[in-house]
Design a protein around this motif. Structure first.
Motif, PDB file in Angstrom:
ATOM      1  N   TYR A 229       0.839  -1.179   0.000  1.00  0.00           N
ATOM      2  CA  TYR A 229       0.000   0.000   0.000  1.00  0.00           C
ATOM      3  C   TYR A 229       0.884   1.242   0.000  1.00  0.00           C
ATOM      4  O   TYR A 229       1.871   1.299   0.726  1.00  0.00           O
ATOM      5  CB  TYR A 229      -0.878  -0.011   1.252  1.00  0.00           C
ATOM      6  CG  TYR A 229      -2.106   0.855   1.180  1.00  0.00           C
ATOM      7  CD1 TYR A 229      -3.265   0.382   0.595  1.00  0.00           C
ATOM      8  CD2 TYR A 229      -2.102   2.134   1.704  1.00  0.00           C
ATOM      9  CE1 TYR A 229      -4.402   1.165   0.524  1.00  0.00           C
ATOM     10  CE2 TYR A 229      -3.236   2.922   1.647  1.00  0.00           C
ATOM     11  CZ  TYR A 229      -4.384   2.435   1.055  1.00  0.00           C
ATOM     12  OH  TYR A 229      -5.511   3.202   0.989  1.00  0.00           O
ATOM     13  N   SER A 230       0.545   2.219  -0.801  1.00  0.00           N
ATOM     14  CA  SER A 230       1.235   3.505  -0.823  1.00  0.00           C
ATOM     15  C   SER A 230       0.212   4.607  -0.618  1.00  0.00           C
ATOM     16  O   SER A 230      -0.925   4.498  -1.082  1.00  0.00           O
ATOM     17  CB  SER A 230       1.921   3.748  -2.171  1.00  0.00           C
ATOM     18  OG  SER A 230       2.924   2.808  -2.408  1.00  0.00           O
ATOM     19  N   VAL A 231       0.611   5.664   0.052  1.00  0.00           N
ATOM     20  CA  VAL A 231      -0.254   6.826   0.221  1.00  0.00           C
ATOM     21  C   VAL A 231      -0.065   7.735  -0.988  1.00  0.00           C
ATOM     22  O   VAL A 231       1.054   7.982  -1.430  1.00  0.00           O
ATOM     23  CB  VAL A 231       0.080   7.581   1.527  1.00  0.00           C
ATOM     24  CG1 VAL A 231      -0.706   8.884   1.627  1.00  0.00           C
ATOM     25  CG2 VAL A 231      -0.205   6.697   2.726  1.00  0.00           C
ATOM     26  N   ILE A 232      -1.180   8.231  -1.511  1.00  0.00           N
ATOM     27  CA  ILE A 232      -1.182   9.140  -2.648  1.00  0.00           C
ATOM     28  C   ILE A 232      -1.411  10.549  -2.122  1.00  0.00           C
ATOM     29  O   ILE A 232      -2.330  10.785  -1.342  1.00  0.00           O
ATOM     30  CB  ILE A 232      -2.310   8.799  -3.646  1.00  0.00           C
ATOM     31  CG1 ILE A 232      -2.187   7.365  -4.148  1.00  0.00           C
ATOM     32  CG2 ILE A 232      -2.329   9.800  -4.799  1.00  0.00           C
ATOM     33  CD1 ILE A 232      -3.414   6.880  -4.917  1.00  0.00           C
ATOM     34  N   ARG A 233      -0.587  11.472  -2.580  1.00  0.00           N
ATOM     35  CA  ARG A 233      -0.780  12.882  -2.252  1.00  0.00           C
ATOM     36  C   ARG A 233      -1.070  13.630  -3.555  1.00  0.00           C
ATOM     37  O   ARG A 233      -0.378  13.452  -4.548  1.00  0.00           O
ATOM     38  CB  ARG A 233       0.461  13.461  -1.589  1.00  0.00           C
ATOM     39  CG  ARG A 233       0.768  12.789  -0.274  1.00  0.00           C
ATOM     40  CD  ARG A 233       1.709  13.612   0.579  1.00  0.00           C
ATOM     41  NE  ARG A 233       2.070  12.904   1.785  1.00  0.00           N
ATOM     42  CZ  ARG A 233       1.320  12.755   2.863  1.00  0.00           C
ATOM     43  NH1 ARG A 233       0.127  13.268   2.893  1.00  0.00           N
ATOM     44  NH2 ARG A 233       1.741  12.097   3.917  1.00  0.00           N
ATOM     45  N   THR A 234      -2.102  14.467  -3.501  1.00  0.00           N
ATOM     46  CA  THR A 234      -2.453  15.282  -4.661  1.00  0.00           C
ATOM     47  C   THR A 234      -1.791  16.648  -4.493  1.00  0.00           C
ATOM     48  O   THR A 234      -1.461  17.041  -3.369  1.00  0.00           O
ATOM     49  CB  THR A 234      -3.983  15.413  -4.787  1.00  0.00           C
ATOM     50  OG1 THR A 234      -4.503  16.000  -3.603  1.00  0.00           O
ATOM     51  CG2 THR A 234      -4.630  14.048  -5.006  1.00  0.00           C
ATOM     52  N   PRO A 235      -1.576  17.390  -5.591  1.00  0.00           N
ATOM     53  CA  PRO A 235      -0.841  18.653  -5.489  1.00  0.00           C
ATOM     54  C   PRO A 235      -1.547  19.739  -4.678  1.00  0.00           C
ATOM     55  O   PRO A 235      -0.890  20.589  -4.116  1.00  0.00           O
ATOM     56  CB  PRO A 235      -0.690  19.117  -6.936  1.00  0.00           C
ATOM     57  CG  PRO A 235      -1.019  17.965  -7.788  1.00  0.00           C
ATOM     58  CD  PRO A 235      -1.858  17.041  -6.972  1.00  0.00           C
ATOM     59  N   LYS A 236      -2.856  19.725  -4.615  1.00  0.00           N
ATOM     60  CA  LYS A 236      -3.589  20.757  -3.893  1.00  0.00           C
ATOM     61  C   LYS A 236      -3.266  20.644  -2.402  1.00  0.00           C
ATOM     62  O   LYS A 236      -3.353  19.559  -1.825  1.00  0.00           O
ATOM     63  CB  LYS A 236      -5.089  20.584  -4.138  1.00  0.00           C
ATOM     64  CG  LYS A 236      -5.925  21.702  -3.613  1.00  0.00           C
ATOM     65  CD  LYS A 236      -7.374  21.521  -4.014  1.00  0.00           C
ATOM     66  CE  LYS A 236      -8.217  22.599  -3.383  1.00  0.00           C
ATOM     67  NZ  LYS A 236      -9.629  22.409  -3.650  1.00  0.00           N
ATOM     68  N   THR A 237      -2.920  21.736  -1.768  1.00  0.00           N
ATOM     69  CA  THR A 237      -2.504  21.744  -0.364  1.00  0.00           C
ATOM     70  C   THR A 237      -3.513  21.052   0.538  1.00  0.00           C
ATOM     71  O   THR A 237      -3.151  20.250   1.383  1.00  0.00           O
ATOM     72  CB  THR A 237      -2.281  23.191   0.126  1.00  0.00           C
ATOM     73  OG1 THR A 237      -1.307  23.800  -0.713  1.00  0.00           O
ATOM     74  CG2 THR A 237      -1.804  23.210   1.553  1.00  0.00           C
ATOM     75  N   ASP A 238      -4.779  21.345   0.355  1.00  0.00           N
ATOM     76  CA  ASP A 238      -5.810  20.730   1.202  1.00  0.00           C
ATOM     77  C   ASP A 238      -6.567  19.635   0.449  1.00  0.00           C
ATOM     78  O   ASP A 238      -7.687  19.291   0.786  1.00  0.00           O
ATOM     79  CB  ASP A 238      -6.779  21.783   1.733  1.00  0.00           C
ATOM     80  CG  ASP A 238      -7.503  22.545   0.622  1.00  0.00           C
ATOM     81  OD1 ASP A 238      -7.117  22.403  -0.559  1.00  0.00           O
ATOM     82  OD2 ASP A 238      -8.441  23.289   0.930  1.00  0.00           O
TER      83      ASP A 238
END
Length: 126
Positions: free
Chosen positions: A38-47
């Protein structure tokens, strides 16, 4: 706040290709591991919403992308889903390897669309 989309998950049998696709298309970044498991995905939008990428090869599961809705009580949400004409696809389960981690269940709406519900044990009820 409960009953809002607050997380998403992608299940894939090719996590490296999925990371490349979503990274190039949307600028998403992933924790090390390439979905293993499992990997955590981060999107570019700060929030922006966080997501998770799951390598489903070991479980021979289907590929899917779903939204996750935070609820106060996962078992209650499952019962309400069934009463409203849906189905429980995967019953409530604890997050593996995370002490006091969220409890998840996967549901199908009456048309067969796959969603997930979860509750955090570390958050006070509102």
């Amino acid at each position: 706040m409960y009953n809002g989309v607050s997380f998403f998950e992608i299940s894939t049998d090719n996590p490296i290709a999925a990371e490349r696709f979503y990274g190039e298309l949307f600028g998403w970044t992933f924790t090390d591991g390439h979905g293993d498991p499992y990997s955590v995905i981060r999107t570019p939008k700060t929030d922006g919403l966080l997501g998770g990428l799951w390598d489903n090869r070991a479980d021979k599961a289907e590929n899917w992308a779903i939204v996750c809705i935070e609820v106060a009580d996962v078992e209650e949400a499952c019962a309400k889903a069934v009463a409203a004409g849906g189905k429980v696809y995967s019953p409530p389960m604890e997050t593996v390897g995370v002490e006091n981690g969220p409890i998840f269940a996967h549901l199908l709406d009456p048309s067969g669309n796959h969603i997930a519900v979860y509750s955090r044990r570390d958050q006070p009820e509102s």
